[in-house]
Design a protein around this motif. Structure first.
Motif, PDB file in Angstrom:
ATOM      1  N   SER A  10      72.060  35.990  35.463  1.00  0.00           N
ATOM      2  CA  SER A  10      72.895  35.898  34.273  1.00  0.00           C
ATOM      3  C   SER A  10      74.240  36.525  34.609  1.00  0.00           C
ATOM      4  CB  SER A  10      72.256  36.643  33.088  1.00  0.00           C
ATOM      5  OG  SER A  10      73.172  36.726  32.010  1.00  0.00           O
ATOM      6  N   TYR A  11      75.319  35.960  34.080  1.00  0.00           N
ATOM      7  CA  TYR A  11      76.648  36.495  34.328  1.00  0.00           C
ATOM      8  C   TYR A  11      76.998  37.641  33.383  1.00  0.00           C
ATOM      9  CZ  TYR A  11      77.696  32.617  37.467  1.00  0.00           C
ATOM     10  OH  TYR A  11      77.695  31.732  38.507  1.00  0.00           O
ATOM     11  N   ASP A  12      76.132  37.957  32.441  1.00  0.00           N
ATOM     12  CA  ASP A  12      76.412  39.028  31.498  1.00  0.00           C
ATOM     13  C   ASP A  12      76.537  40.374  32.216  1.00  0.00           C
ATOM     14  OD1 ASP A  12      76.194  37.105  29.607  1.00  0.00           O
ATOM     15  OD2 ASP A  12      74.418  37.913  28.613  1.00  0.00           O
ATOM     16  N   GLU A  13      77.582  41.116  31.895  1.00  0.00           N
ATOM     17  CA  GLU A  13      77.766  42.460  32.429  1.00  0.00           C
ATOM     18  C   GLU A  13      77.489  43.455  31.299  1.00  0.00           C
ATOM     19  OE1 GLU A  13      81.578  42.807  34.229  1.00  0.00           O
ATOM     20  OE2 GLU A  13      81.213  41.212  35.685  1.00  0.00           O
ATOM     21  N   ILE A  14      76.255  43.897  31.225  1.00  0.00           N
ATOM     22  CA  ILE A  14      75.802  44.750  30.129  1.00  0.00           C
ATOM     23  C   ILE A  14      75.895  46.211  30.544  1.00  0.00           C
ATOM     24  CG2 ILE A  14      73.837  45.312  28.640  1.00  0.00           C
ATOM     25  CD1 ILE A  14      72.871  42.418  29.137  1.00  0.00           C
ATOM     26  N   ASP A  15      76.480  47.013  29.692  1.00  0.00           N
ATOM     27  CA  ASP A  15      76.581  48.450  29.946  1.00  0.00           C
ATOM     28  C   ASP A  15      75.168  49.038  29.991  1.00  0.00           C
ATOM     29  OD1 ASP A  15      76.661  51.312  29.337  1.00  0.00           O
ATOM     30  OD2 ASP A  15      78.783  51.019  28.918  1.00  0.00           O
ATOM     31  N   PRO A  16      74.758  49.649  31.119  1.00  0.00           N
ATOM     32  CA  PRO A  16      73.392  50.186  31.222  1.00  0.00           C
ATOM     33  C   PRO A  16      73.070  51.206  30.133  1.00  0.00           C
ATOM     34  CG  PRO A  16      74.454  50.146  33.374  1.00  0.00           C
ATOM     35  CD  PRO A  16      75.522  49.841  32.371  1.00  0.00           C
ATOM     36  N   GLY A  17      74.057  52.036  29.777  1.00  0.00           N
ATOM     37  CA  GLY A  17      73.826  53.025  28.736  1.00  0.00           C
ATOM     38  C   GLY A  17      73.596  52.382  27.384  1.00  0.00           C
ATOM     39  N   VAL A  18      74.378  51.365  27.074  1.00  0.00           N
ATOM     40  CA  VAL A  18      74.197  50.624  25.822  1.00  0.00           C
ATOM     41  C   VAL A  18      72.813  50.001  25.790  1.00  0.00           C
ATOM     42  CG1 VAL A  18      74.926  48.571  24.537  1.00  0.00           C
ATOM     43  CG2 VAL A  18      76.640  50.183  25.365  1.00  0.00           C
ATOM     44  N   TYR A  19      72.423  49.366  26.893  1.00  0.00           N
ATOM     45  CA  TYR A  19      71.111  48.716  26.953  1.00  0.00           C
ATOM     46  C   TYR A  19      69.988  49.716  26.704  1.00  0.00           C
ATOM     47  CZ  TYR A  19      67.005  46.400  28.892  1.00  0.00           C
ATOM     48  OH  TYR A  19      65.757  45.877  29.062  1.00  0.00           O
ATOM     49  N   GLN A  20      70.045  50.870  27.357  1.00  0.00           N
ATOM     50  CA  GLN A  20      68.988  51.871  27.204  1.00  0.00           C
ATOM     51  C   GLN A  20      68.912  52.394  25.778  1.00  0.00           C
ATOM     52  OE1 GLN A  20      69.887  54.799  30.194  1.00  0.00           O
ATOM     53  NE2 GLN A  20      69.535  53.383  31.894  1.00  0.00           N
ATOM     54  N   ARG A  21      70.072  52.628  25.151  1.00  0.00           N
ATOM     55  CA  ARG A  21      70.073  53.146  23.783  1.00  0.00           C
ATOM     56  C   ARG A  21      69.579  52.099  22.788  1.00  0.00           C
ATOM     57  NH1 ARG A  21      74.502  55.815  26.037  1.00  0.00           N
ATOM     58  NH2 ARG A  21      75.991  54.184  25.474  1.00  0.00           N
ATOM     59  N   VAL A  22      69.922  50.829  23.020  1.00  0.00           N
ATOM     60  CA  VAL A  22      69.456  49.763  22.132  1.00  0.00           C
ATOM     61  C   VAL A  22      67.946  49.613  22.227  1.00  0.00           C
ATOM     62  CG1 VAL A  22      69.461  47.272  21.772  1.00  0.00           C
ATOM     63  CG2 VAL A  22      71.630  48.483  22.053  1.00  0.00           C
ATOM     64  N   TYR A  62      72.004  37.462  26.708  1.00  0.00           N
ATOM     65  CA  TYR A  62      71.147  38.388  25.980  1.00  0.00           C
ATOM     66  C   TYR A  62      71.784  38.705  24.629  1.00  0.00           C
ATOM     67  CZ  TYR A  62      68.759  39.149  30.411  1.00  0.00           C
ATOM     68  OH  TYR A  62      68.056  38.975  31.577  1.00  0.00           O
ATOM     69  N   TYR A  63      70.966  38.632  23.575  1.00  0.00           N
ATOM     70  CA  TYR A  63      71.452  38.903  22.223  1.00  0.00           C
ATOM     71  C   TYR A  63      70.584  39.975  21.565  1.00  0.00           C
ATOM     72  CZ  TYR A  63      74.213  34.624  22.565  1.00  0.00           C
ATOM     73  OH  TYR A  63      75.117  33.670  22.956  1.00  0.00           O
ATOM     74  N   LEU A  64      71.248  40.852  20.819  1.00  0.00           N
ATOM     75  CA  LEU A  64      70.544  41.803  19.975  1.00  0.00           C
ATOM     76  C   LEU A  64      70.469  41.193  18.580  1.00  0.00           C
ATOM     77  CD1 LEU A  64      69.311  44.546  19.250  1.00  0.00           C
ATOM     78  CD2 LEU A  64      71.649  45.399  18.888  1.00  0.00           C
ATOM     79  N   VAL A  65      69.238  40.980  18.105  1.00  0.00           N
ATOM     80  CA  VAL A  65      69.031  40.399  16.780  1.00  0.00           C
ATOM     81  C   VAL A  65      68.599  41.506  15.825  1.00  0.00           C
ATOM     82  CG1 VAL A  65      67.768  38.690  15.436  1.00  0.00           C
ATOM     83  CG2 VAL A  65      68.347  38.215  17.822  1.00  0.00           C
ATOM     84  N   ASP A  85      76.332  41.994  25.927  1.00  0.00           N
ATOM     85  CA  ASP A  85      77.429  42.410  26.807  1.00  0.00           C
ATOM     86  C   ASP A  85      78.735  42.644  26.050  1.00  0.00           C
ATOM     87  OD1 ASP A  85      77.509  39.613  26.351  1.00  0.00           O
ATOM     88  OD2 ASP A  85      78.820  39.329  28.080  1.00  0.00           O
ATOM     89  N   ARG A  86      78.772  42.288  24.754  1.00  0.00           N
ATOM     90  CA  ARG A  86      79.967  42.529  23.940  1.00  0.00           C
ATOM     91  C   ARG A  86      79.854  43.810  23.106  1.00  0.00           C
ATOM     92  NH1 ARG A  86      83.702  38.649  23.773  1.00  0.00           N
ATOM     93  NH2 ARG A  86      83.208  36.666  24.774  1.00  0.00           N
ATOM     94  N   ILE A  87      78.735  44.477  23.216  1.00  0.00           N
ATOM     95  CA  ILE A  87      78.584  45.765  22.525  1.00  0.00           C
ATOM     96  C   ILE A  87      79.248  46.834  23.385  1.00  0.00           C
ATOM     97  CG2 ILE A  87      76.973  47.495  21.669  1.00  0.00           C
ATOM     98  CD1 ILE A  87      74.979  45.265  21.154  1.00  0.00           C
TER      99      ILE A  87
END
Length: 212
Positions: A10-22, A62-65, A85-87
């Motif tokens: 996936s080309y999404d560049e997701i912040d690892p910290g954001v991902y873990q907290r979500v 990846y989407y947060l619903v 990746d936009r959070i």
């Protein structure tokens, strides 16, 4: 180590910290304060007090619903999906109680949220115009076989015609992605609804103008 037979990317560049907290918030039923960058680059960052339900991999992203309490006054009561990746920031929300700041762990209004049902209410990941409705498309004979192989939604119904063409029915909201997808097929005609036909016509006219 022997490489896997399947390569996933996936080309999404997701912040690892954001991902873990979500993920932690979903598992612990925590409400989040989110800073989000909408797809429209002309808009500034938006803020959401957000009840996270699930992370869904959907059409390559990846989407947060969940439910945005900030937008609960809008149609759908704030139920929405945000590209992960936009959070830009994610932190546990806090509420004032007896003069102290404490984590907001209020029970979510939809503890039995069904991600599959949520996905099936739309064609693609863009928001639709209202409730699902019957969409009827006509594919010419030279595209009928290829169209019949495309399973874009579980409501799909195929009606082969005597001349080799195909009637392709769906029950979905009219979304931007549906307009783009319909416009990408050479020779496709929108039989219903009328407002989808008009959206496809305008989309094609705009492309023709920009590329003349």
């Amino acid at each position: 180590m022997r490489p896997s037979a399947i390569y996933y990317h996936s080309y999404d560049e997701i912040d690892p910290g954001v991902y873990q907290r979500v993920v932690a918030a979903i598992e612990q039923h925590k409400v989040l304060e989110l800073t989000y960058k909408p797809t429209n680059v002309k808009r500034s960052l938006s803020q959401h007090t957000f009840e996270p339900y699930r992370i869904i991999f959907w059409n390559g992203h990846y989407y947060l619903v969940g439910r945005s309490r900030t937008f609960s006054h809008k149609p759908g009561g704030g139920l929405m999906h945000l590209r992960l990746d936009r959070i830009r920031e994610a932190k546990v929300a806090v509420a004032w109680r007896e003069g102290q700041k404490v984590p907001d762990t209020l029970t979510f209004p939809e503890p039995d949220f069904d991600p599959q049902a949520y996905v099936e209410r739309s064609f693609g990941t863009f928001g639709g115009d209202g409730e699902p409705e019957e969409v009827v498309l006509h594919f010419p004979a030279h595209n009928a076989k290829a169209a019949a192989e495309v399973q874009r939604h579980p409501s799909r119904e195929l009606l082969p015609q005597d001349d080799g063409s195909l009637i392709y029915k769906l029950t979905v909201p009219v979304t931007e992605e549906l307009v783009w997808w319909a416009a990408s097929w050479k020779g496709l005609r929108v039989l219903a609804p009328d407002h989808l036909r008009e959206k496809v016509r305008r989309h094609c006219l705009e492309l023709a103008y920009l590329n003349q």
